[in-house]
Design an enzyme around this catalytic site. Structure first.
Site, short mmCIF file in Angstrom:
data_model
loop_
_atom_site.label_atom_id
_atom_site.label_comp_id
_atom_site.label_asym_id
_atom_site.label_seq_id
_atom_site.Cartn_x
_atom_site.Cartn_y
_atom_site.Cartn_z
N ASP A 1 0.70 -1.12 -0.08
CA ASP A 1 -0.08 0.02 0.00
C ASP A 1 0.91 1.21 -0.05
OD1 ASP A 1 -3.18 0.62 1.00
OD2 ASP A 1 -1.79 2.31 1.16
N HIS B 1 -10.17 -5.01 -3.19
CA HIS B 1 -8.72 -5.27 -2.50
C HIS B 1 -8.81 -5.92 -1.41
CE1 HIS B 1 -10.00 -1.05 -2.31
NE2 HIS B 1 -9.15 -1.03 -1.15
N LEU B 2 -7.98 -6.69 -1.06
CA LEU B 2 -7.90 -7.13 0.42
C LEU B 2 -6.55 -6.70 0.86
CD1 LEU B 2 -8.88 -9.53 2.14
CD2 LEU B 2 -7.16 -11.09 0.99
N HIS B 3 -7.14 -6.04 2.05
CA HIS B 3 -6.00 -5.37 2.81
C HIS B 3 -5.37 -6.51 3.65
CE1 HIS B 3 -6.85 -0.83 2.44
NE2 HIS B 3 -8.11 -1.61 2.12
P1 AMP Z 1 -9.58 1.42 0.65
O1 AMP Z 1 -9.99 2.79 1.47
O2 AMP Z 1 -9.93 0.15 1.24
O3 AMP Z 1 -10.52 1.71 -0.65
O4 AMP Z 1 -8.25 1.34 0.40
C1 AMP Z 1 -7.36 1.70 -0.91
C2 AMP Z 1 -6.06 1.65 -0.38
O5 AMP Z 1 -5.40 1.86 -1.77
C3 AMP Z 1 -5.54 2.86 0.40
O6 AMP Z 1 -5.01 2.24 1.71
C4 AMP Z 1 -4.57 3.37 -0.24
O7 AMP Z 1 -3.40 3.74 0.36
C5 AMP Z 1 -4.12 2.60 -1.33
N1 AMP Z 1 -3.77 2.90 -2.69
C6 AMP Z 1 -4.21 4.08 -3.47
N2 AMP Z 1 -3.44 4.05 -4.62
C7 AMP Z 1 -2.61 3.30 -4.49
C8 AMP Z 1 -1.36 2.91 -5.58
N3 AMP Z 1 -1.26 3.58 -6.71
N4 AMP Z 1 -0.55 1.89 -5.14
C9 AMP Z 1 -0.68 1.50 -3.85
N5 AMP Z 1 -1.54 1.70 -3.01
C10 AMP Z 1 -2.68 2.57 -3.38
#
Ligand code: AMP
Ligand code: ZN
Length: 116
Positions: free
Chosen positions: A29, A99-101
């Site tokens: 991330d 996406h899975l965190h």
């Molecule tokens: P969510 O809030 O669950 O939609 O999480 C989206 C995540 O994507 C956030 O933690 C962002 O920091 C991450 N994110 C957004 N753009 C990118 C990118 N280009 N590369 C890596 N992580 C990203």
């Protein structure tokens, strides 16, 4: 193409990638919330958990197995970790590609707090 995660899948944007196969990609991330914060995504664009269908049961399981294997490889399994799927506005989803965190590297509280 205006989906940031599709651009990572196609290679139009770079990410700190740890894993890629025919169905999935995992990368760090860009704004980590814990010492280790990875995202595991399907290569196919699926907007959110709310959009998945019966035909994607295997894909969802695959993403979780990848997270568990990465946790093992990065030596996170002993202390533990958390996998999170944010869905929709109240769920805090900001990128509309499933996406899975995978969050790890420090102890985390529970339950999630309301947004202030
Ligand atoms: P969510 O809030 O669950 O939609 O999480 C989206 C995540 O994507 C956030 O933690 C962002 O920091 C991450 N994110 C957004 N753009 C990118 C990118 N280009 N590369 C890596 N992580 C990203
Ligand atoms: Zn996408």
């Amino acid at each position: 193409m205006d989906c940031p995660f599709c651009r990572i899948v196609t290679g139009d944007d770079t990410a700190d990638e740890l894993y890629r196969d025919e169905y999935a990609v995992a990368f760090r991330d860009i704004n980590p919330q814990t010492p280790v914060h990875l995202l595991v995504i399907p290569r196919r664009h699926i907007a959110s958990l709310a959009e998945v269908s019966d035909g994607e049961v295997h894909l969802l399981g695959h993403l979780q197995v990848i997270a568990a294997q990465l946790a093992e490889q990065l030596d996170l399994a002993r202390d533990g970790y958390r996998c999170v799927i944010n869905c929709g506005r109240h769920g805090g989803q900001t990128v509309h590609h499933f996406h899975l965190h995978l969050l790890a590297g420090r102890a985390m509280g529970w339950p999630p707090f309301p947004r202030s």
